[in-house]
Design a protein around this motif. Structure first.
Motif, PDB file in Angstrom:
ATOM      1  N   THR A   1       7.259 -12.413  69.018  1.00 45.20           N
ATOM      2  CA  THR A   1       7.793 -11.468  69.221  1.00 45.20           C
ATOM      3  C   THR A   1       7.982 -10.039  70.399  1.00 45.20           C
ATOM      4  OG1 THR A   1       8.693 -12.807  67.267  1.00 45.20           O
ATOM      5  CG2 THR A   1       9.483 -10.487  68.436  1.00 45.20           C
TER       6      THR A   1
ATOM      7  N   ASN B   1      15.716 -16.364  59.225  1.00 47.50           N
ATOM      8  CA  ASN B   1      16.640 -16.866  60.508  1.00 47.50           C
ATOM      9  C   ASN B   1      16.556 -17.932  59.075  1.00 47.50           C
ATOM     10  OD1 ASN B   1      14.491 -18.254  59.015  1.00 47.50           O
ATOM     11  ND2 ASN B   1      12.686 -17.819  61.068  1.00 47.50           N
TER      12      ASN B   1
ATOM     13  N   VAL C   1      15.337 -13.300  65.303  1.00 54.02           N
ATOM     14  CA  VAL C   1      14.629 -11.606  66.126  1.00 54.02           C
ATOM     15  C   VAL C   1      13.960 -11.853  67.117  1.00 54.02           C
ATOM     16  CG1 VAL C   1      13.469  -9.730  66.401  1.00 54.02           C
ATOM     17  CG2 VAL C   1      14.886 -10.610  63.610  1.00 54.02           C
ATOM     18  N   LYS C   2      14.683 -11.142  68.112  1.00 52.65           N
ATOM     19  CA  LYS C   2      14.315 -11.456  69.235  1.00 52.65           C
ATOM     20  C   LYS C   2      13.000 -10.365  69.885  1.00 52.65           C
ATOM     21  CE  LYS C   2      17.285 -14.975  71.512  1.00 52.65           C
ATOM     22  NZ  LYS C   2      18.531 -14.239  72.810  1.00 52.65           N
TER      23      LYS C   2
ATOM     24  N   TYR D   1      18.446  -9.485  67.332  1.00 54.36           N
ATOM     25  CA  TYR D   1      18.756 -10.409  66.811  1.00 54.36           C
ATOM     26  C   TYR D   1      20.189 -11.326  68.004  1.00 54.36           C
ATOM     27  CZ  TYR D   1      21.341  -8.323  63.656  1.00 54.36           C
ATOM     28  OH  TYR D   1      22.786  -8.877  62.791  1.00 54.36           O
TER      29      TYR D   1
END
Ligand SMILES: Cc1cc2nc3c(=O)[nH]c(=O)nc-3n(C[C@H](O)[C@H](O)[C@H](O)COP(=O)(O)OP(=O)(O)OC[C@H]3O[C@@H](n4cnc5c(N)ncnc54)[C@H](O)[C@@H]3O)c2cc1C
Length: 291
Positions: A128, A211, A255-256, A265
């Protein structure tokens, strides 16, 4: 006589070693290869990260215990596996590299009759962008050293709240495929407790980001709790509990990216979002094997 090599001295490796030591006769040799000098009881890191426990309460040194029990301990990391041996070795073997003491940096071949691989998960923070303990207002409770840093930062943030500064806490998963939601769930409740205990709830926005498809999935599709004759799903239980504690939630969120005090996200419906925060503990993606 058999030679058993155990890689790792965490929950699984150390438990396996304890049973081997208990049940095998002294004719057999047990060798533990692990880079850590201390055993750590990882689940208690949620208390260290909330200032309720100290490192000495969750760790103990491995070398003296293994010496007493007749187990050979090599403070080293495994580099390669050779289960079928090779032209020079009839037996399977592993190559290891010492990480401490006079032998630090030296490599060695360790043959075995039986091998236990308990090297645990690899914490893949790099998966991430911007997620790294101690950076961008994020912390971790995945190890006791991370958890100590988490408490130090939480304590700082609490001091600012005492001066009347409002803070946003974001706790949950830090990658679309991160697991271990239970640890983050326990930690958010601990953080929330510490805030309310000090009467600071008016200065705190506490947010769960996960998630999970539904709250209470905990990475295993949820569960049911039987209490006083009633059966309640963990979804209902978690939603009720968060509602009662005024904890907000964001679910189905991957979440990126993390920037200084901001997460990016995507939710399962394909929409992109951001959320700003002052303190975040986000569980990283985990790979199942380190070697
Ligand atoms: C905050 C928190 C709370 C948790 N709470 C719970 C809970 O309540 N219940 C639950 O069931 N689970 C819980 N978990 C998950 C649980 O801690 C892990 O599932 C468990 O620690 C995994 O055990 P392991 O032995 O596979 O790995 P670890 O405990 O991580 O041990 C791995 C070992 O392998 C060693 N190692 C690494 N690389 C090498 C190498 N190359 N060569 C040799 N050795 C190596 C490491 O140094 C370590 O000794 C929690 C996790 C966290 C982070």
């Amino acid at each position: 006589m058999a030679k058993v090599v155990v890689l790792g001295a965490g929950v699984s490796g150390h438990t396996a070693t304890s049973y081997l030591q208990k049940h095998l006769s002294k004719d057999h040799e047990i060798i533990v290869v692990a880079p850590n000098a201390n055993y750590q009881w990882i689940p208690s890191n949620i208390w260290i990260g909330a200032g309720r426990m100290k490192r000495d309460q969750v760790i103990f040194p491995l070398a003296p215990l293994y010496k007493k029990k007749g187990v050979t301990f090599k403070q080293a990391k495994a580099l390669t596996f050779h289960p079928e041996g090779d032209a020079n070795h009839d037996k399977g073997y592993v190559t290891i590299e010492y990480v401490a003491g006079d032998q630090k940096g030296q490599q060695e071949i360790v043959e075995y009759d039986f091998l236990v691989n308990g090297t645990g998960p690899k914490l893949n923070f790099e998966a991430t962008e911007g997620l790294r303990p101690g950076h961008n207002n994020t912390v971790s409770v995945c190890s006791y050293t991370h958890a100590e840093e988490a408490w130090s930062f939480l304590h700082e943030v609490i001091q600012e709240m005492k001066k009347g500064v409002k803070k946003t806490f974001l706790i949950g998963t830090g990658h679309p495929t991160a697991t271990c939601q239970g640890a983050a769930f326990e930690y958010i409740l601990n953080v929330d407790y510490e805030i309310k205990k000090r009467g600071l709830e008016d200065f705190a926005e506490v947010v769960w980001i996960s998630n999970e498809y539904e709250l209470g999935d905990f990475g295993m599709g949820g569960a049911f709790i039987k209490n006083s004759g009633f059966i309640t799903s963990t979804k209902v239980f978690t939603e009720s509990y968060f509602q009662e504690r005024n904890i907000q939630w964001i679910k189905r969120a991957g979440v990126k990216k993390v920037e200084d005090g901001k997460v990016y996200y995507e939710t399962l419906d394909g929409k992109e979002h951001t959320k700003e925060f002052d303190f975040a503990m986000l569980i990283p993606r985990i790979f199942r094997s380190r070697v």
